[in-house]
Design a protein around this motif. Structure first.
Motif, short mmCIF file in Angstrom:
data_model
loop_
_atom_site.label_atom_id
_atom_site.label_comp_id
_atom_site.label_asym_id
_atom_site.label_seq_id
_atom_site.Cartn_x
_atom_site.Cartn_y
_atom_site.Cartn_z
N TRP A 293 -0.80 4.80 -2.17
CA TRP A 293 0.24 4.01 -2.68
C TRP A 293 0.91 3.27 -1.96
O TRP A 293 1.67 3.77 -0.90
CB TRP A 293 1.12 4.92 -3.51
CG TRP A 293 2.06 4.37 -4.53
CD1 TRP A 293 3.40 4.71 -4.55
CD2 TRP A 293 1.88 3.27 -5.53
NE1 TRP A 293 4.12 3.86 -5.22
CE2 TRP A 293 3.05 3.12 -6.21
CE3 TRP A 293 0.75 2.71 -6.16
CZ2 TRP A 293 3.30 2.12 -7.09
CZ3 TRP A 293 1.06 1.98 -7.19
CH2 TRP A 293 2.27 1.63 -7.67
N GLN A 294 1.14 1.80 -2.45
CA GLN A 294 1.97 0.87 -1.73
C GLN A 294 3.06 0.16 -2.60
O GLN A 294 2.63 -0.56 -3.28
CB GLN A 294 1.04 -0.45 -1.03
CG GLN A 294 0.28 0.30 -0.11
CD GLN A 294 -0.49 -0.80 0.77
OE1 GLN A 294 -0.97 -1.64 0.24
NE2 GLN A 294 -0.39 -0.87 2.22
N PRO A 295 4.29 1.03 -2.77
CA PRO A 295 5.10 0.42 -3.82
C PRO A 295 5.71 -0.83 -3.60
O PRO A 295 5.84 -1.10 -2.16
CB PRO A 295 6.39 1.42 -3.58
CG PRO A 295 6.25 2.33 -2.43
CD PRO A 295 4.81 1.88 -1.93
N ASP A 296 5.80 -1.67 -4.41
CA ASP A 296 6.11 -3.15 -4.24
C ASP A 296 7.73 -3.19 -3.95
O ASP A 296 8.60 -2.84 -4.61
CB ASP A 296 5.94 -4.01 -5.33
CG ASP A 296 6.00 -5.41 -5.29
OD1 ASP A 296 5.34 -5.94 -4.55
OD2 ASP A 296 7.21 -5.96 -5.95
N ASN A 297 7.97 -3.98 -2.84
CA ASN A 297 9.11 -4.14 -2.40
C ASN A 297 9.63 -5.66 -1.76
O ASN A 297 10.46 -5.64 -1.20
CB ASN A 297 9.81 -3.00 -1.22
CG ASN A 297 8.99 -3.29 -0.09
OD1 ASN A 297 8.08 -4.06 0.09
ND2 ASN A 297 9.13 -2.32 0.82
#
Length: 297
Positions: A293-297
């Protein structure tokens, strides 16, 4: 009062990359109700917190065929606690032209859900919701359709539920109180149908008979609400082939999960995962035979 008690009893049983225009940082979310606004193209989109559920690592939900030790090993490798799994329960609001659309409704006030409190942090009220789109009819997605006193929470809204899930919901005795309250609002659709000007449903087989995601499109920007395709950003991605007891058809659920995650990783598509840490916005990356998972920031 009888209606409220019946509903509470039911709930206890059932219990693109540029699309986001503001920073969304999962590790900076305060306790309590939260609303996080961003944009998908020209569409205003708001993530709404409902609740965080904690379930024990007891082999009843994750790793039923693999054992608690295997689950703990995966969690430990990711630096997470090994004795429990946290599952966020969140929803999405989309302003689509004249429509103000809520995607799922959380657990509801009878289970101390915070969705309505989170909605109060926006410029919208429950009376302004024109449409509610349900990914599937589990209690943590439809519980918020009814208030704590057993009335319609979004009284002016059309409630869109896939035809297979609506039929399944009506067969369940413990859902009778909910069904009675929302029946006048419900309009059914076939998985894959367009359900709003900028939103199309997407069949995601295995979780419930008519489980769907919702593809939100504005110009070249896209966001996919994946519903319960995934439940935990560690276990669901590190072991996508593991069954989860929440799935009605566990084999089909695992097959769908792996296939859809592979597509999402290949397309670099931004998703909203309502059970991932709030606000649940990010992308899937393929790493060998699994995903991260790559959370959007």
């Amino acid at each position: 009062m009888k209606k409220a008690l019946a509903f509470a009893a039911w709930l206890a049983v059932s219990t693109a990359a540029s699309a986001a225009s503001t920073t969304v940082t999962p590790d900076a979310v305060p306790d309590g109700p939260v609303a996080r606004t961003f944009h998908v193209g020209a569409l205003e989109v708001i993530a709404l917190r409902d609740k965080v559920r904690t379930i024990p690592n007891d082999g009843k939900v994750f790793g039923a065929e693999n054992g608690t030790a295997a689950v703990a090993a995966v969690l430990a490798e990711a630096g997470a606690a090994t004795d429990h799994i946290d599952l966020s329960v969140d929803a999405l609001l989309v302003k689509d032209g004249a429509k103000t659309i809520l995607l799922d409704t959380g657990l509801g006030p009878a289970a101390q859900g915070l969705l309505l409190a989170s909605l109060k942090q926006t410029s919208y009220t429950p009376e302004q919701i024109t449409d509610v789109l349900i990914t599937h009819v589990h209690g943590d997605h439809v519980g918020g359709l009814v208030t704590s006193d057993g009335t319609q929470a979004f009284a002016k809204a059309i409630v869109h539920i896939s035809a297979p899930d609506w039929a399944w919901l009506q067969e369940q005795a413990n859902m009778a109180a909910l069904v009675k309250v929302i029946s006048p609002q419900v309009v059914t659709f076939a998985p894959g149908d367009q359900v709003a000007p900028s939103i199309r449903s997407l069949s995601l087989k295995g979780h419930t008979p008519g489980h769907v995601g919702y593809q939100i499109v504005s110009g070249k920007a896209r966001l996919l609400d994946v519903g319960d395709l995934v439940h935990n950003p560690i276990l669901s991605l590190a072991k996508p082939g593991w069954i989860i007891s929440f799935d009605k058809d566990r084999t089909q659920g695992a097959t769908t999960r792996r296939a859809e995650l592979a597509k999402l990783a290949a397309d670099h598509e931004i998703i909203f995962a309502p059970h991932f840490p709030f606000p649940g916005i990010g992308t899937i990356k393929a790493v060998g035979d699994h995903f991260v998972w790559q959370p959007d920031n």
